[in-house]
Design an enzyme around this catalytic site. Structure first.
Site, mmCIF file in Angstrom:
data_model
loop_
_atom_site.group_PDB
_atom_site.id
_atom_site.type_symbol
_atom_site.label_atom_id
_atom_site.label_comp_id
_atom_site.label_asym_id
_atom_site.label_seq_id
_atom_site.Cartn_x
_atom_site.Cartn_y
_atom_site.Cartn_z
ATOM 1 N N PRO A 203 -154.412 50.607 -53.863
ATOM 2 C CA PRO A 203 -155.084 51.590 -53.053
ATOM 3 C C PRO A 203 -156.489 50.726 -52.816
ATOM 4 C CG PRO A 203 -155.530 52.279 -55.520
ATOM 5 C CD PRO A 203 -154.654 50.795 -55.318
ATOM 6 N N TRP A 204 -157.356 51.480 -52.088
ATOM 7 C CA TRP A 204 -158.582 51.159 -51.547
ATOM 8 C C TRP A 204 -159.770 51.251 -52.172
ATOM 9 C CZ3 TRP A 204 -161.947 55.389 -51.529
ATOM 10 C CH2 TRP A 204 -161.150 56.313 -51.185
ATOM 11 N N ASN A 205 -159.466 52.336 -53.260
ATOM 12 C CA ASN A 205 -160.902 52.873 -53.976
ATOM 13 C C ASN A 205 -161.215 51.627 -55.099
ATOM 14 O OD1 ASN A 205 -158.433 53.455 -55.336
ATOM 15 N ND2 ASN A 205 -159.441 55.192 -56.368
ATOM 16 N N PRO A 229 -152.175 45.116 -50.289
ATOM 17 C CA PRO A 229 -153.516 45.573 -50.431
ATOM 18 C C PRO A 229 -153.562 46.685 -49.293
ATOM 19 C CG PRO A 229 -154.014 43.627 -49.434
ATOM 20 C CD PRO A 229 -152.457 43.816 -49.546
ATOM 21 N N GLU A 231 -154.911 48.938 -46.320
ATOM 22 C CA GLU A 231 -155.387 48.477 -45.134
ATOM 23 C C GLU A 231 -156.735 48.495 -44.955
ATOM 24 O OE1 GLU A 231 -153.641 52.536 -44.784
ATOM 25 O OE2 GLU A 231 -152.990 50.739 -45.481
ATOM 26 N N THR A 288 -146.826 59.515 -51.488
ATOM 27 C CA THR A 288 -146.223 58.077 -51.210
ATOM 28 C C THR A 288 -145.398 57.760 -52.328
ATOM 29 O OG1 THR A 288 -148.115 57.726 -49.914
ATOM 30 C CG2 THR A 288 -146.797 55.851 -50.508
ATOM 31 N N GLU A 306 -148.670 54.755 -60.733
ATOM 32 C CA GLU A 306 -149.926 55.778 -61.052
ATOM 33 C C GLU A 306 -150.310 56.577 -59.807
ATOM 34 O OE1 GLU A 306 -153.820 56.570 -60.770
ATOM 35 O OE2 GLU A 306 -154.089 54.372 -61.121
ATOM 36 N N ARG A 334 -168.580 59.140 -59.949
ATOM 37 C CA ARG A 334 -168.505 57.640 -59.983
ATOM 38 C C ARG A 334 -167.794 57.333 -58.357
ATOM 39 N NH1 ARG A 334 -164.451 54.060 -62.672
ATOM 40 N NH2 ARG A 334 -163.559 56.012 -63.452
ATOM 41 N N CYS A 340 -159.021 58.289 -59.205
ATOM 42 C CA CYS A 340 -157.943 58.937 -59.617
ATOM 43 C C CYS A 340 -157.972 59.860 -60.654
ATOM 44 C CB CYS A 340 -156.574 58.273 -59.827
ATOM 45 S SG CYS A 340 -156.796 56.844 -60.734
ATOM 46 N N GLU A 515 -150.660 51.212 -67.617
ATOM 47 C CA GLU A 515 -151.146 50.181 -67.242
ATOM 48 C C GLU A 515 -152.336 49.626 -68.301
ATOM 49 O OE1 GLU A 515 -150.268 49.683 -62.581
ATOM 50 O OE2 GLU A 515 -151.958 50.615 -63.207
#
Length: 535
Positions: A203-205, A229, A231, A288, A306, A334, A340, A515
């Protein structure tokens, strides 16, 4: 696990590779295999001023496949979410490039799996060292493409690097077992072997940490990876590829295929259904994740998921208010609420409710500063895009229309279309969107409750369960609630729980697998039982 012989029998083209002991020749920005041409410097296109001073070696725009920087037939723009300015044009990979990356990773796996754990450990450590050496530039890339405040971006880079350090150590601790059977002339052995090629979708975060947390474990186990990665944030993944190359990670072991939102679905499907891929690791939305699980089911691939959360933050009457407010600030705001494990709903017991809401509002007004992530003092950057802002706005409007009260904030910020004011709501009820839909933004809704049983019931009503937090000074209550919360991770009197040493993951529809920690490497290993007879 697919076999390397299968690929060779299909006449696969052998890609250039570099493994420990191979001769390297220097080039600007790193090292390349002596057997292959040095990739030219990345073509930088209209980078925003904040990235202008960075090394060209780290600002890559092409895909990284088989140890080479490869352009695609098309490109797509990456934008700064704070200003909307174009950062650059990046290779827009499609199905063809995705399959080529999988093949490169598979061929590399046939050799990487034979590299000793000590050598894999050494290479991961070199990659870690390079991340630390380049931490300032890597942090600036994160802030530019995600909007995250620079101080938080620095924290993410250290967190990211620590995963490489951790798994460089765990690489040498993959142990098997010997089992004593009733038969005297037999011995039973259990071996742990790398599963194969892993498709890694991030993800992007956390554009750096979500990669190293997965890739560090995969490479330590002897697997190879194809990273797709997000987009919105491809530059971090490509910068990591450059540093992996400089560290001597062999060609094809770490591959990156950026793509636009338009191509994301077909590229994701291509790498997740490819028969040469043995494992899918994904961090993102539950919706997704379910699609990827369907892809995995057709060929029975291993998966790590996750997924989304709806983290409850419970404050009991016995809690220390100041401590609870500090934890709420850390957990909720944060990355502007875009994590998440951010608290999504605040459940506060009646006896302490008013004091907590007052102190929380004061802390927000005093400590939160909205601004561009590069500006000193900024704690709240932009949301990733306008769609994210619209979601927060929709939840606030829904809550207010149903009787919630805005204590502070409540609307878009004057800085620009991707900024939203840190918002605190009270008089929130369970029929409001913000209590059963993940927000991913700077919104803190407070629900008043009376009994411990009521709070547990509200918290566990969700069909997801990633993280949960609660504050209490009652030892018996702490044990009860920690055990009863249906989540994979619990913070007790603590709002920040992530650590490379600890297992990260959820229950219910928040995912599968873990993880980080010593358990993270197991996600990339197969158990093989060997019965040794005739003794």
């Amino acid at each position: 696990m697919a076999t390397c012989i299968w690929l060779r029998s299909c006449g696969a083209r052998r890609l250039g590779s570099t493994f420990p002991g191979c001769r390297l020749r220097p080039r600007a920005g790193g090292l390349v295999p002596a057997s292959g041409p040095a990739p030219g410097p990345a073509q930088l296109r209209c980078y925003a001023g904040r990235l202008a001073g960075l090394s060209a070696a780290l600002l890559r725009t092409d895909s990284f496949v088989g140890g080479r920087w490869l352009p695609a037939a098309a490109t797509f723009p990456v934008q700064d979410p704070a200003s909307g300015a174009a950062l650059g044009m990046v290779a827009d990979c499609g199905v063809r490039e995705a399959r080529a990356a999988v093949r490169a990773a598979y061929e590399a796996f046939c050799r990487w799996r034979e590299v000793s754990a000590k050598e894999r450990s050494s290479l991961l450590r070199k990659w870690y060292n390079l991340m630390i050496q380049n931490k300032d530039d890597l942090a600036r890339i994160i802030t530019a493409e995600s909007g995250k405040p620079l101080k938080e971006a620095h924290g993410e880079i250290l967190y990211s690097a620590f995963f490489l350090e951790w798994f460089s150590e765990e690489a040498r601790r993959v142990y098997g077992d010997i089992i004593h059977t009733p038969a005297k002339d037999r011995r039973a052995l259990v071996l742990k072997q790398p599963i194969g090629v892993a498709a890694v979708i991030t993800p992007w975060n956390f554009p750096s940490a979500m990669i190293t947390r997965k890739v560090g474990a995969a490479l330590a186990a002897g697997c190879t990876v194809v990273v797709k990665p997000a987009e919105d944030t491809p530059f971090s993944a490509l910068a990591l590829a450059e540093l992996a190359s400089q560290a001597g990670i062999p060609s094809g072991v770490y591959n990156v295929i950026p793509c636009s939102r338009k191509n994301a679905k077909e590229v994701g499907e291509a790498i997740c259904t490819d028969p040469l891929v043995s494992k899918i690791s994904f961090t993102g939305s539950t919706t997704t994740g379910k699609i990827l699980l369907h892809h995995a089911a057709n060929s029975v691939k291993r998966v790590s998921m996750e997924l989304g959360g709806l983290a409850p933050f419970i404050v009991f009457d016995s809690a220390n208010v100041d401590q609870a407010v500090a934890g709420a600030m850390a957990s909720k705001f944060r990355n502007t609420g875009q994590t998440c494990v951010c608290s999504n709903q605040f459940l506060v017991q009646r006896g302490i409710h008013d004091a907590f809401v007052k102190a929380f509002a004061e802390a927000m007004k005093k400590n939160l500063r909205v601004g561009n992530g590069f500006e000193e003092g900024t704690t709240q950057g932009p949301l990733i895009n306008e769609k994210a802002v619209e979601k927060v706005e929709k939840q606030v409007n829904d809550a207010v229309s149903k009787g919630a009260t805005v204590v502070t904030g409540g609307k878009r910020h004057q800085l620009g279309k991707n900024f939203f004011e840190p918002t605190l709501l009270c008089n929130v009820t369970q029929d409001m969107l913000c209590t059963h839909e993940e927000t991913f933004g700077p919104l803190a809704p407070v629900i008043k409750f009376d009994t411990e049983e009521e709070a547990i019931a509200i918290a566990n009503a969700a069909d997801v369960g990633l993280a949960g937090y609660f504050y209490s000074q009652d030892p018996a209550q702490i044990w009860r609630v920690a055990e009863q919360l249906e989540v994979g991770m619990v913070g007790v009197n603590e709002g920040l729980i992530s650590s490379v040493e600890c297992p990260f993951g959820g229950v219910k529809q928040s995912g599968l697998g873990r993880e980080g920690s010593k358990y993270g490497i197991d996600e990339y290993l197969e158990l093989k039982y060997v019965c040794y007879g005739g003794l």
